[in-house]
Scaffold this motif. Structure first.
Motif, mmCIF file in Angstrom:
data_model
loop_
_atom_site.group_PDB
_atom_site.id
_atom_site.type_symbol
_atom_site.label_atom_id
_atom_site.label_comp_id
_atom_site.label_asym_id
_atom_site.label_seq_id
_atom_site.Cartn_x
_atom_site.Cartn_y
_atom_site.Cartn_z
ATOM 1 N N ARG A 92 0.825 -1.206 0.000
ATOM 2 C CA ARG A 92 0.000 0.000 0.000
ATOM 3 C C ARG A 92 0.859 1.255 0.000
ATOM 4 N N GLU A 102 1.849 1.876 -3.458
ATOM 5 C CA GLU A 102 0.738 2.451 -4.213
ATOM 6 C C GLU A 102 0.632 3.954 -3.957
ATOM 7 N N LYS A 103 0.780 4.352 -2.687
ATOM 8 C CA LYS A 103 0.707 5.779 -2.351
ATOM 9 C C LYS A 103 1.848 6.554 -3.006
#
Length: 280
Positions: free
Chosen positions: A180, A183-184
């Protein structure tokens, strides 16, 4: 020592490559993409985009051991792919050699012959000359593995702040790098750009979330996967070396075209892929 990235052209390895090219991580000397010739078209499109982004900074080399989807149709057998099969009252997975044959070996052969410059059967150096980066994040840290029997190289996991073999840390600030977090980072630096998950079209490690995404957003690719899944049954299909169970691409043990992708929150099956070469 040469820094070389094993580039899967998925989220994590792509972010590693771009971080290096932008100076957020040490500069890589090379990235190597092992092409199974069976990736979805959007992975190849993303690979071209990556080449454009880092042009003139980090070279990308493509290597291949052939088309993995033809495995079993030339007498090699289907058993190298970890299909789901019935087992007692449940299911199990067949042994997996596809990562070794189509990812690890082609990259290692290239490193030995083209990067180190070894001739056929020439002994490799005993000291470490290659630092091979792999894009495993903290949520998949159990997949980090030392390259046994290859003293000439060590595996580096920048997102884990770790290099196996000599335990020399690569510093990357204080953020815990999970999938995640990658992804950020991609969203901040390349807004609107979708980073794919690298996996072969018919890979049995895909979970329901990935299958559903393929079905909705890449129907032509999904149709290819459905056709492939049908081709690996029945148990006496050509090239299966006498296996007694039908094989399935989906863990529900039903044909892929009939599968209900209603368990998107199940633990990712790529957690069982312990080489760190797929799904990144």
């Amino acid at each position: 020592m040469k820094r070389v990235l094993s580039l899967g052209a998925g989220l994590q390895s792509s972010v590693l490559l771009l971080m290096s090219a932008r100076g957020d991580l040490p500069l890589l000397d090379l990235a190597v993409f092992a092409d199974t010739q069976w990736e979805p078209s959007y992975v190849y499109e993303h690979l071209l985009w990556l080449k454009h982004q880092i042009k003139g900074v980090i070279p990308i080399v493509e290597v291949t051991a052939g088309n993995l989807s033809l495995q079993g149709r030339s007498g090699k057998g289907f058993a190298s792919i970890p299909f789901h099969v019935p087992s007692g009252d449940g299911r199990s997975m067949l042994p997996r050699q596809c990562t070794s044959q189509y990812k690890i070996r082609p990259i290692e052969t290239y490193l030995r012959r083209e990067v180190i410059g070894l001739k056929f059967r020439q002994r490799a150096p005993r000291e470490q000359v290659i630092e091979q980066w792999i894009g495993i994040t903290m949520d998949e840290a159990h997949r980090a593995k030392d390259p046994a029997g290859t003293p000439w190289k060590t595996h580096a996991f920048p997102f884990l702040d770790l290099v196996l073999g000599n335990r020399r840390a690569i510093k990357f600030g204080s953020e815990i790098m999970t999938r995640r977090a990658c992804e950020k980072w991609a969203e901040r630096n390349f807004p609107g750009r979708k980073f794919p998950k690298s996996a072969c079209i018919g890979c049995p490690y895909r979970d329901d979330r990935a299958w559903r995404d393929m079905q909705r957003n890449s129907p032509e690719t999904f149709a290819q996967a459905v056709a492939y899944d049908a081709s690996v049954r029945p148990a006496d299909a050509p090239g299966t070396r006498g296996l007694v169970h039908d094989r399935y691409v989906h863990q529900s043990l039903v044909p892929l075209g009939q599968a209900k992708f209603n368990n998107p929150d199940a633990a990712p099956l790529f957690g069982n892929e312990c080489e760190g070469m797929c799904g990144v």
